[in-house]
Design an enzyme around this catalytic site. Structure first.
Site, PDB file in Angstrom:
ATOM      1  N   GLU A  71      14.565 -19.785 -25.191  1.00 51.05           N
ATOM      2  CA  GLU A  71      13.314 -20.303 -25.969  1.00 51.05           C
ATOM      3  C   GLU A  71      12.569 -18.901 -26.245  1.00 51.05           C
ATOM      4  OE1 GLU A  71       9.760 -22.388 -28.214  1.00 51.05           O
ATOM      5  OE2 GLU A  71      12.832 -22.154 -28.200  1.00 51.05           O
ATOM      6  N   HIS A 136      10.328 -24.759 -40.100  1.00 49.49           N
ATOM      7  CA  HIS A 136      10.133 -23.144 -39.724  1.00 49.49           C
ATOM      8  C   HIS A 136      11.452 -22.655 -39.995  1.00 49.49           C
ATOM      9  CE1 HIS A 136       8.985 -21.338 -36.664  1.00 49.49           C
ATOM     10  NE2 HIS A 136      10.326 -21.634 -34.960  1.00 49.49           N
ATOM     11  N   HIS A 243      24.664 -32.810 -47.799  1.00 48.51           N
ATOM     12  CA  HIS A 243      24.578 -31.427 -47.802  1.00 48.51           C
ATOM     13  C   HIS A 243      26.018 -31.254 -47.927  1.00 48.51           C
ATOM     14  CE1 HIS A 243      24.524 -27.598 -46.179  1.00 48.51           C
ATOM     15  NE2 HIS A 243      25.405 -27.875 -45.013  1.00 48.51           N
ATOM     16  N   HIS A 300      27.060 -19.848 -39.463  1.00 43.54           N
ATOM     17  CA  HIS A 300      27.214 -20.171 -40.163  1.00 43.54           C
ATOM     18  C   HIS A 300      25.685 -20.691 -41.508  1.00 43.54           C
ATOM     19  CE1 HIS A 300      28.229 -23.186 -43.588  1.00 43.54           C
ATOM     20  NE2 HIS A 300      26.737 -24.307 -43.134  1.00 43.54           N
TER      21      HIS A 300
END
Length: 337
Positions: A71, A136, A243, A300
């Site tokens: 992170e 984001h 999707h 991906h």
């Protein structure tokens, strides 16, 4: 210096986007549950005691030293990128009379990066709300696209005449890719990537049971409906299936665009687009068939970013011709002379 910084920031943005996907997919998004530091410290090394306490209280939970480092490395990279973009904006403003410099885009980038920082903060402090996390992701790809526009300009990529129809197809292709990326982000942030484990059907059906209303309710907590109930498997199925349907629509639109590009002499761009599209479709299928292995899932996400860059390049290269019948023929005659 301006040219070098633009190219560097474009590459760094791609790294930040892909590494951000790695952080999210490895469940490290809350590795440091505060912002901008880690338990109020500059690095996980300085916060090791707090991290150890949190890990012992919840073994296998969101906090651990490796997750905290993932992170924080992402935050360090993002902060470095933000500083470079600020320098680019200053240089662009100073060189605003240069035709290869776009100060408006550079200043816009500063605003986007500031908003991205806020979204990064809210991602952590609001505990991975799907709308914030998806926003984001889209903000990162917006940064990538804007930097691509600057990079294409400073690289001196030449524009060529194209018919109005081809330009409309290119714009539609870009919109389809952006929409599909948004659906992919929504699928990932809701952990719905394995809601359907078979392909091409879902649960053995071409139209599985779905809860569309709760699936696409934006303002809610992760894993919950707007009323606070647990999100059902039917809702996750609706997200995943949307999707897939989006992928079908996007692939169809891009195939039509490829045909148009080849017919008007843009064979190399058509080939590049085909390569990116085939790779993305293959990775999407492989992720379902192989139960979402981390390397393929990250790839991906990276492929989506590269596909977006290709569509930005195509749209930037196509120059509208008011008199296509004359200007277009002259361009092709020069190109094949």
């Amino acid at each position: 210096m301006y040219r070098r910084l633009v190219i560097l920031s474009l590459v760094l943005t791609l790294v930040v986007v892909v590494f951000g996907a790695y952080v999210r997919l490895s469940d490290a998004g809350l590795g440091c549950p505060d912002w901008p530091g880690c338990y109020g410290q500059m690095s996980p090394a300085h916060a090791a005691e707090h991290i150890a306490e949190a890990e012992s209280a919840a073994p296998g939970g969101p906090v651990s030293l490796p997750k905290a480092w993932k992170e924080m490395i992402h935050r360090y990279l993002a902060a470095t990128l933000g500083f470079i973009i600020l320098v680019i904006a200053v240089l662009a403003w100073r060189q605003r009379r240069d035709p290869d410099v776009r100060p408006g885009i550079a200043v816009l980038l500063v605003g986007v990066v500031i908003f991205q920082g806020l979204l990064g903060k809210w991602t952590v402090t609001l505990l991975l709300k799907p709308a914030i996390v998806t926003g984001h992701l889209l903000g990162g790809l917006t940064t990538l696209a804007l930097l691509a526009l600057l990079a294409i300009r400073v690289a001196g990529v030449r524009r060529r005449f194209a018919s109005p129809g081809l330009i409309r197809l290119a714009r539609l292709g870009l919109l389809l890719v952006v929409g599909q990326i948004a659906l992919g982000g929504w699928t990932s942030t809701n952990y719905a990537a394995l809601a359907c484990t078979d392909f091409p059907t879902c649960h053995g059906s071409w139209w599985p049971a779905m809860d569309v209303g709760n699936a696409f309710h934006v303002v809610r907590e992760l894993g919950m409906t707007a009323t606070g109930d647990l999100l059902s498997h039917e809702a996750l199925t609706a997200i995943h299936w949307a999707h897939r349907l989006g992928a079908l629509a996007t692939a169809t639109g891009l195939l039509v665009l490829m045909v148009g590009l080849m017919r008007q002499g843009f064979g190399r761009m058509a080939a590049l687009l085909a390569l990116m599209l085939v790779g993305q479709v293959a990775l999407g299928i492989a992720n379902v068939q192989m139960s979402l292995p981390l390397p393929l899932a990250v790839a991906h996400n990276g492929g989506a970013a590269l596909l977006l860059l290709v569509l930005v390049l195509i749209n930037t290269r196509l120059m509208p011709a008011r008199a296509w019948g004359v200007a277009g023929r002259k361009t092709h005659e020069n190109a094949y002379a």
